[in-house]
Design a protein around this motif. Structure first.
Motif, short mmCIF file in Angstrom:
data_model
loop_
_atom_site.label_atom_id
_atom_site.label_comp_id
_atom_site.label_asym_id
_atom_site.label_seq_id
_atom_site.Cartn_x
_atom_site.Cartn_y
_atom_site.Cartn_z
N LEU A 89 45.18 32.20 49.89
CA LEU A 89 44.53 32.42 48.71
C LEU A 89 45.12 34.16 48.54
CD1 LEU A 89 41.27 30.74 48.23
CD2 LEU A 89 43.42 30.06 47.64
N LEU A 90 45.87 34.32 47.24
CA LEU A 90 46.22 35.67 47.39
C LEU A 90 45.01 36.49 46.61
CD1 LEU A 90 49.50 35.05 45.41
CD2 LEU A 90 49.24 35.58 47.76
N GLU A 91 45.18 37.93 46.82
CA GLU A 91 44.19 38.82 46.24
C GLU A 91 43.82 38.62 44.84
OE1 GLU A 91 44.16 43.49 44.98
OE2 GLU A 91 45.46 42.68 46.46
N GLY A 92 42.77 38.52 44.34
CA GLY A 92 42.03 38.27 43.09
C GLY A 92 41.67 36.93 42.70
N ASP A 93 41.97 35.99 43.76
CA ASP A 93 41.46 34.42 43.45
C ASP A 93 40.04 34.43 43.71
OD1 ASP A 93 41.05 31.71 43.86
OD2 ASP A 93 43.07 31.45 44.44
N ALA A 94 39.42 33.88 42.93
CA ALA A 94 37.96 33.75 42.65
C ALA A 94 37.36 32.93 43.95
CB ALA A 94 37.50 33.21 41.37
N MET A 95 38.32 32.08 44.45
CA MET A 95 37.69 31.08 45.42
C MET A 95 37.56 31.91 46.50
SD MET A 95 39.31 27.33 46.33
CE MET A 95 39.30 26.79 44.44
N THR A 298 51.08 30.30 43.07
CA THR A 298 52.19 30.44 42.18
C THR A 298 51.53 30.63 40.94
OG1 THR A 298 53.97 29.07 43.35
CG2 THR A 298 54.00 29.67 40.77
N GLY A 299 50.34 30.01 40.40
CA GLY A 299 49.78 30.19 39.56
C GLY A 299 49.07 31.27 39.05
N LEU A 300 48.63 31.90 40.25
CA LEU A 300 47.75 33.09 40.28
C LEU A 300 48.99 34.36 40.20
CD1 LEU A 300 45.26 34.85 40.35
CD2 LEU A 300 45.50 34.89 42.68
#
Length: 314
Positions: A89-95, A298-300
């Protein structure tokens, strides 16, 4: 009784926490979303008048659904093509969930998520609930249907399994970028020695292609072997461009709180390499190239101001 708008709002306010728990338990964002939705359906079908504390009830249902998935996942991963790695999960992902304490950041690091595959489902659940979400052992025991003493023993055992003798370095975003830039500079010079100096003697490099992207079935081990592999990875080749659909833009970023290299082609994330950094140097490279595990990234990425790439590879 049918749920009211207020009921649904209560659930939605808890969804981010539930997804963060499920992601840590399963190592998959897609499965985490599915299991949280199944938890909602279970709540919708339940006699809500008898639920005293909604968060506790939902956490219990969610955790047990995850335990069932983890049990079946062991068999699925035995049939997995090549090495299995979690979905980054990339930085900034709420999960990614809470990150206010060392324990919370540690529990979602890519290195620990990978090591958690060593744990039994119960060990994983106790570790996540206690270390990442600060549930007291009494509540963990109630959720899992075990005694409080058993919960404490399981946590001790889980921590022992997760210890590899190396202390993970706490790194902020600026430091992470510097580490990635230094690594990339060394990896693209064409010389092995500058890269070897950045690595620990027992460094490993492992990749997950899921049978859809070529990836070595066994890890590279040792500083010299890993350095040679990394040099070759960034060496230009027409076959590499054909494989990913172009010349990837290379960015320094963070994933799961770790320094990471993100490769992007036409807005599509085609690879994420997470670096495990210790006081002695880079101890591991874990590369995710399975396209099924990069869709969320990709979406984030499309919604993130990520600036200009450091360079274009291949």
């Amino acid at each position: 009784m049918p749920l009211t708008v207020q009921d649904v709002d209560r659930f939605e306010s808890l969804r981010p926490r539930l997804e963060a728990i499920a992601y840590r338990l399963l190592g998959s964002a897609g499965e985490a979303e599915d299991v949280v939705q199944e938890t909602f359906l279970r709540w919708q079908a339940a006699d809500t008048g008898h639920i005293e504390v909604l968060e506790a009830w939902l956490t219990r249902v969610l955790t047990n659904l995850c335990l069932n998935l983890l049990t079946s996942a062991r068999a699925r991963r035995e049939r997995y093509v090549g090495q299995w790695l979690p979905e980054p999960l990339l930085e900034g992902d709420a999960m990614l969930g809470p990150a206010g304490t060392v324990e919370q950041r540690e529990s979602v690091s890519y290195a620990v998520l990978t090591l958690m595959e060593r744990l039994s489902p119960n060990e994983r659940a106790v570790y996540v609930l206690r270390e990442a979400f600060d549930y007291p052992h009494r509540e963990v025991a109630e959720i899992l249907g075990i005694t409080e003493a058993a919960s404490q023993q399981i946590l001790h055992r889980a921590k022992k399994h997760l210890t590899d003798g190396r202390a993970r370095a706490e790194i902020d975003r600026a430091a992470a970028r510097r580490i990635v830039e230094e690594f990339l500079s060394a990896a693209t010079t064409g010389e092995t020695e500058p890269l070897v100096r950045l690595l620990t003697a027992d460094v490993v490099s492992v990749g997950d292609g899921g049978g859809k992207v070529p990836a070595r079935t066994r890890p590279f081990e040792g500083a010299l072997a890993v350095a040679k592999f990394m040099r070759g990875l960034f060496r230009p080749a027409r076959s590499k461009r054909a494989l990913v659909g172009g010349s990837p833009a290379i960015h320094a970023w963070t994933a799961n709180g770790d320094p990471a290299v993100v490769a992007v082609v036409d807005g599509r994330v085609v690879g994420i390499v997470c670096l495990e950094v210790t006081a002695d140097g880079i101890a591991a490279f874990r590369a995710q190239a399975n396209p099924d595990k990069l869709e969320r990234a990709t979406g984030l990425w499309a919604a993130t101001d990520h600036g200009e790439p450091l360079f274009h590879a291949f």
